[in-house]
Design a protein around this motif. Sequence first.
Motif, mmCIF file in Angstrom:
data_model
loop_
_atom_site.group_PDB
_atom_site.id
_atom_site.type_symbol
_atom_site.label_atom_id
_atom_site.label_comp_id
_atom_site.label_asym_id
_atom_site.label_seq_id
_atom_site.Cartn_x
_atom_site.Cartn_y
_atom_site.Cartn_z
ATOM 1 N N PHE A 144 -6.185 41.146 -26.334
ATOM 2 C CA PHE A 144 -5.371 40.040 -26.289
ATOM 3 C C PHE A 144 -6.136 38.920 -26.075
ATOM 4 C CE2 PHE A 144 -5.546 42.672 -22.431
ATOM 5 C CZ PHE A 144 -5.850 41.841 -21.469
ATOM 6 N N GLY A 145 -5.394 37.856 -26.065
ATOM 7 C CA GLY A 145 -5.570 36.392 -25.748
ATOM 8 C C GLY A 145 -4.674 35.459 -25.622
ATOM 9 N N VAL A 146 -4.991 34.013 -25.585
ATOM 10 C CA VAL A 146 -4.050 33.120 -25.667
ATOM 11 C C VAL A 146 -4.143 32.421 -26.597
ATOM 12 C CG1 VAL A 146 -3.362 31.111 -24.017
ATOM 13 C CG2 VAL A 146 -4.347 32.950 -22.775
ATOM 14 N N THR A 147 -2.881 31.826 -27.384
ATOM 15 C CA THR A 147 -3.228 30.857 -28.238
ATOM 16 C C THR A 147 -3.594 29.595 -28.327
ATOM 17 O OG1 THR A 147 -0.771 30.288 -27.962
ATOM 18 C CG2 THR A 147 -1.315 32.131 -29.644
ATOM 19 N N ALA A 148 -4.216 29.137 -28.964
ATOM 20 C CA ALA A 148 -5.157 27.573 -28.797
ATOM 21 C C ALA A 148 -4.057 26.857 -29.317
ATOM 22 C CB ALA A 148 -6.277 27.770 -29.609
ATOM 23 N N ARG A 149 -3.498 27.071 -30.415
ATOM 24 C CA ARG A 149 -2.524 26.191 -31.355
ATOM 25 C C ARG A 149 -1.269 26.834 -31.534
ATOM 26 N NH1 ARG A 149 -6.367 22.883 -30.592
ATOM 27 N NH2 ARG A 149 -7.769 22.333 -32.145
ATOM 28 N N SER A 150 -0.040 26.069 -31.588
ATOM 29 C CA SER A 150 1.238 26.929 -32.135
ATOM 30 C C SER A 150 0.816 27.115 -33.642
ATOM 31 C CB SER A 150 2.300 25.748 -31.861
ATOM 32 O OG SER A 150 2.025 24.733 -32.776
ATOM 33 N N THR A 151 1.902 27.932 -33.969
ATOM 34 C CA THR A 151 1.747 28.475 -35.336
ATOM 35 C C THR A 151 2.001 27.245 -36.294
ATOM 36 O OG1 THR A 151 3.215 30.442 -34.513
ATOM 37 C CG2 THR A 151 3.086 29.939 -36.890
ATOM 38 N N ALA A 152 2.719 26.073 -36.113
ATOM 39 C CA ALA A 152 2.855 25.076 -37.163
ATOM 40 C C ALA A 152 1.655 24.480 -37.260
ATOM 41 C CB ALA A 152 3.821 23.962 -36.697
ATOM 42 N N GLU A 153 0.801 24.134 -35.834
ATOM 43 C CA GLU A 153 -0.407 23.286 -35.952
ATOM 44 C C GLU A 153 -1.471 24.239 -36.507
ATOM 45 O OE1 GLU A 153 -1.190 22.571 -31.804
ATOM 46 O OE2 GLU A 153 0.396 21.268 -31.723
ATOM 47 N N ALA A 154 -1.567 25.666 -36.304
ATOM 48 C CA ALA A 154 -2.856 26.433 -36.794
ATOM 49 C C ALA A 154 -2.522 26.485 -38.460
ATOM 50 C CB ALA A 154 -2.466 27.698 -36.282
ATOM 51 N N ARG A 155 -1.464 26.410 -39.004
ATOM 52 C CA ARG A 155 -1.575 26.395 -40.340
ATOM 53 C C ARG A 155 -2.012 25.219 -41.165
ATOM 54 N NH1 ARG A 155 2.036 30.213 -41.371
ATOM 55 N NH2 ARG A 155 4.140 30.572 -40.321
ATOM 56 N N ARG A 156 -2.167 23.847 -40.316
ATOM 57 C CA ARG A 156 -2.747 22.989 -40.874
ATOM 58 C C ARG A 156 -4.394 22.739 -40.484
ATOM 59 N NH1 ARG A 156 2.020 20.897 -38.561
ATOM 60 N NH2 ARG A 156 0.976 20.026 -36.740
ATOM 61 N N LEU A 157 -4.619 23.674 -39.735
ATOM 62 C CA LEU A 157 -5.920 23.879 -39.086
ATOM 63 C C LEU A 157 -6.999 24.031 -40.244
ATOM 64 C CD1 LEU A 157 -7.182 23.405 -36.138
ATOM 65 C CD2 LEU A 157 -6.998 25.722 -36.172
#
Length: 183
Positions: A144-157
């Motif tokens: 388990f962990g902590v998300t670094a970005r939201s789902t919307a931001e991660a798609r553009r990463l």
Amino acid sequence: MRPLTEPETKTVFDKLANYCTDLKSLIAPLPDGDRYVFRLNHSRVYYVRLSIANLATSISRDALLSLGTCLGKLTKTGKFRLHITALPILSEHARYKIWIKENGAQPFLYGSNVAKAHVGRWSEDCPEHSGCVVYSMGDVPLGFGVTARSTAEARRLDPTGIVCFRQADCGEYLRDEDTLFAG
């Protein structure tokens, strides 16, 4: 072994609320009439059936090493740190999930964060800095962990960008076997 105090319970529930959808289901009565409770022994928090916890009162605190599932440890500063041993409970009640491809499972199990290139799929509408459980593509919980970005931001990463900061993984059983269950 003793029950948690009010501030300790609040600290533990605040941490679990980052990962779980419904905290009431953790302490809800079971069909056989028993229920699960949280107990503290040597600064470690255990998740155990009440009937078993009552039986353990006949064992001295020094002689009792472990009982039930160890969720984590309360630090001297009053914070709560989840251990990898809490993974079965977190994965059962997980709010947000990330599935990683086979090429990303080994780096994760060796202690690396999850890069976008290793993500197979993830839960929709996952906010930034929220707790998530990491699964293999075969639905086996790995950590388990902590998300670094939201789902919307991660798609553009870009593919090398970090999507999830690792908190614990199954590889800790081997890497930290000397200190994981030590006092």
